[in-house]
Design a protein around this motif. Structure first.
Motif, PDB file in Angstrom:
ATOM      1  N   UNK A 262     -20.895   3.044  46.780  1.00 16.12           N
ATOM      2  CA  UNK A 262     -21.962   2.532  45.911  1.00 16.12           C
ATOM      3  C   UNK A 262     -21.900   1.018  45.813  1.00 16.12           C
ATOM      4  N   UNK A 263     -23.067   0.443  45.549  1.00 18.65           N
ATOM      5  CA  UNK A 263     -23.190  -0.961  45.141  1.00 18.65           C
ATOM      6  C   UNK A 263     -24.117  -0.973  43.950  1.00 18.65           C
ATOM      7  N   UNK A 264     -23.632  -1.547  42.875  1.00 15.31           N
ATOM      8  CA  UNK A 264     -24.432  -1.614  41.657  1.00 15.31           C
ATOM      9  C   UNK A 264     -24.691  -3.080  41.312  1.00 15.31           C
ATOM     10  N   UNK A 265     -25.957  -3.435  41.297  1.00 17.54           N
ATOM     11  CA  UNK A 265     -26.358  -4.772  40.825  1.00 17.54           C
ATOM     12  C   UNK A 265     -26.828  -4.586  39.396  1.00 17.54           C
ATOM     13  N   UNK A 266     -26.350  -5.435  38.494  1.00 21.55           N
ATOM     14  CA  UNK A 266     -26.667  -5.238  37.072  1.00 21.55           C
ATOM     15  C   UNK A 266     -26.924  -6.578  36.396  1.00 21.55           C
TER      16      UNK A 266
ATOM     17  N   UNK B 246     -29.637   6.965  37.627  1.00 19.74           N
ATOM     18  CA  UNK B 246     -28.694   6.155  36.867  1.00 19.74           C
ATOM     19  C   UNK B 246     -29.175   4.716  36.685  1.00 19.74           C
ATOM     20  N   UNK B 247     -30.256   4.338  37.382  1.00 15.92           N
ATOM     21  CA  UNK B 247     -30.770   2.969  37.247  1.00 15.92           C
ATOM     22  C   UNK B 247     -31.334   2.791  35.840  1.00 15.92           C
ATOM     23  N   UNK B 248     -30.995   1.693  35.210  1.00 13.70           N
ATOM     24  CA  UNK B 248     -31.418   1.416  33.842  1.00 13.70           C
ATOM     25  C   UNK B 248     -30.355   1.796  32.827  1.00 13.70           C
ATOM     26  N   UNK B 249     -29.347   2.552  33.263  1.00 16.01           N
ATOM     27  CA  UNK B 249     -28.250   2.895  32.372  1.00 16.01           C
ATOM     28  C   UNK B 249     -27.171   1.822  32.388  1.00 16.01           C
ATOM     29  N   UNK B 250     -26.193   1.998  31.522  1.00  9.90           N
ATOM     30  CA  UNK B 250     -25.095   1.043  31.416  1.00  9.90           C
ATOM     31  C   UNK B 250     -24.036   1.284  32.512  1.00  9.90           C
TER      32      UNK B 250
ATOM     33  N   UNK C 222     -26.657  -3.642  32.490  1.00 13.12           N
ATOM     34  CA  UNK C 222     -27.720  -2.667  32.755  1.00 13.12           C
ATOM     35  C   UNK C 222     -27.934  -2.600  34.263  1.00 13.12           C
ATOM     36  N   UNK C 223     -27.865  -1.364  34.815  1.00 17.32           N
ATOM     37  CA  UNK C 223     -27.956  -1.196  36.263  1.00 17.32           C
ATOM     38  C   UNK C 223     -29.368  -1.515  36.777  1.00 17.32           C
ATOM     39  N   UNK C 224     -29.384  -2.264  37.864  1.00 19.92           N
ATOM     40  CA  UNK C 224     -30.620  -2.544  38.582  1.00 19.92           C
ATOM     41  C   UNK C 224     -30.681  -1.707  39.853  1.00 19.92           C
ATOM     42  N   UNK C 225     -29.526  -1.457  40.455  1.00 16.35           N
ATOM     43  CA  UNK C 225     -29.443  -0.598  41.641  1.00 16.35           C
ATOM     44  C   UNK C 225     -28.326   0.421  41.428  1.00 16.35           C
TER      45      UNK C 225
END
Length: 427
Positions: free
Chosen positions: A93-97, A111-115, A102-105
């Motif tokens: 995974x790669x999470x941009x926030x 799960x996008x939009x969650x913490x 707040x997750x953007x990716x």
């Protein structure tokens, strides 16, 4: 010399021991390779996640998308980009926030939009950790995203699940098993060679009989040396006496023969006074007296007539005493005041105490245990078997429940033997 034995030959025991060692070494190598592979895979995961997170955090697309503050637009632009990097880099995974986490990716669009589940540093700095998130336990690295003014505008996290790490480890197991099997096979081959070599030397004899064979050889050797010296001494005296008789000097001839008889009789009296003595041991002591005289060594013997019967066989008794005396005479020959003393007295509980002392230079304290090891000698090994004598002495004595100790000033080997009835059976 009775022995309790399971019937397994020395060669077979050598094979089993060496094969066991090979298996143990192979198992240890396998464990080491698995642990090392796990460490290397984890380190690789940390390196890859850090490199991916740092690259994305510096990407102009990521910086511009987070700077605009439109999370929806950022998701539409960065989600395909992040998934491409995940695929290419072998990540999970790669999470941009945002700055608040707040997750953007995310690989799971729900799960996008969650913490973000993980540790967000309190200051803009990189952090690598193992954390359980929505995809399970994972090794992850989080890196700050800053704009041109070095203002924090978001975060990028890249991770690899521990399940992926385990899968990678499992793929490497065949190589580890191959190396282990190879080592065990080499060890088994070495064990087979060792068994053949041992069988050529010892045949199919069990260890106890091999030791007895060595003891018998040592007994014959030391007794032969003693008898040779005694024969040589008596031959010289007889030749001298005959020559004196031919010259008509009968008084001097009688004096030489009388002195010879007197010296031998003193030791004979001590030997025969012992009610439970061994004739072979008596013959050994007489012979060693002649050998000591040949080498210019003062020979001192004290035998208590109350000394009980030895728990050792005749062969072992001659081997033990002969080796100790030979060792003492070799040491005494290095000193100016040459003497060797042998003492045989009753011990506690019906046992025997044998002491052999000499005037030699002694043995350093740090070598007093080492000299009993097989093959160790203070001088080069030779045809007389030096380097096995004291090891054999300890093996024989401990085999019947006795002990051998070495003391200094003067150098004294003390052998304590149990009562003959308490003799243990050796295997």
């Amino acid at each position: 010399m009775a022995h309790a034995s399971d019937g397994r030959s020395t060669a077979s025991r050598v094979f089993v021991v060496l094969l066991g060692v090979a298996v143990v070494i192979g198992a240890l190598v396998a464990v080491y390779l698995v642990v090392e592979a796990q460490r290397a895979i984890r380190a690789e995961a940390e390196r890859v996640t850090a490199a991916a997170a740092i690259s994305l955090a510096a990407s102009p697309d990521v910086v511009s998308s987070l700077s605009e503050g439109d999370e929806g637009a950022a998701t539409r632009l960065l989600e395909p980009y992040a998934m491409t990097v995940v695929e290419d880099a072998g990540l999970d995974f790669i999470t941009v926030m945002t700055v608040e986490g707040v997750r953007v990716t995310h690989p799971d669009l729900a799960q996008i939009g969650g913490r973000y589940l993980g540790t967000i540093p309190t200051t803009p700095q990189m952090l690598t950790e193992e954390f359980t998130g929505t995809l399970g336990p994972s090794v992850r690295t989080i890196v700050p995203v800053v704009d041109a003014d070095d203002t924090l505008i978001g975060w990028v996290a890249a991770g690899v699940t521990t399940e992926s790490i385990t899968d990678t480890l499992i793929r490497r197991l065949p190589l580890t098993l191959g190396i282990t099997v190879g080592l065990v096979a080499l060890g088994a081959g070495g064990a087979l060679i060792a068994r053949r070599v041992t069988r050529r030397i010892a045949g199919d004899l069990p260890p106890g009989q091999v030791r007895d064979a060595v003891s018998s050889y040592e007994s014959i050797r030391t007794l032969g040396e003693a008898l040779r010296a005694q024969t040589h001494e008596h031959g010289n005296r007889m030749h001298t006496a005959v020559a004196l008789l031919e010259l008509g000097r009968s008084d001097e001839a009688i004096e030489i023969l009388t002195e010879t008889s007197r010296q031998s009789q003193s030791l004979v009296d001590q030997v025969t006074a012992r009610r439970q003595g061994d004739p072979a041991v008596g013959a050994l002591l007489l012979g060693k007296a002649s050998q000591a005289k040949e080498r210019g060594i003062d020979w001192r013997v004290r035998i208590d007539p109350e000394t009980p019967r030895s728990p050792l066989s005749t062969v072992d008794s001659v081997s033990v005493l002969g080796n100790l005396v030979d060792n003492a005479m070799d040491a005494a020959a290095e000193s100016d005041d040459r003497w060797v003393a042998v003492s045989l007295t009753p011990g506690a509980d019906g046992g025997i105490v044998l002491e052999v002392s000499d005037s030699g230079p002694g043995v350093p304290i740090d070598r007093r245990e080492q000299i009993f090891q097989q093959g160790f000698s203070t001088k080069p090994a030779d045809a007389q078997g030096r380097g096995i004598g004291l090891a054999l002495v300890r093996s024989v004595v401990t085999g019947v429940g006795g002990s051998v100790t070495l003391e200094g000033d003067p150098t004294t080997f003390r052998v304590i033997l149990p009562a003959a009835g308490a003799r243990r059976r050796r295997s």
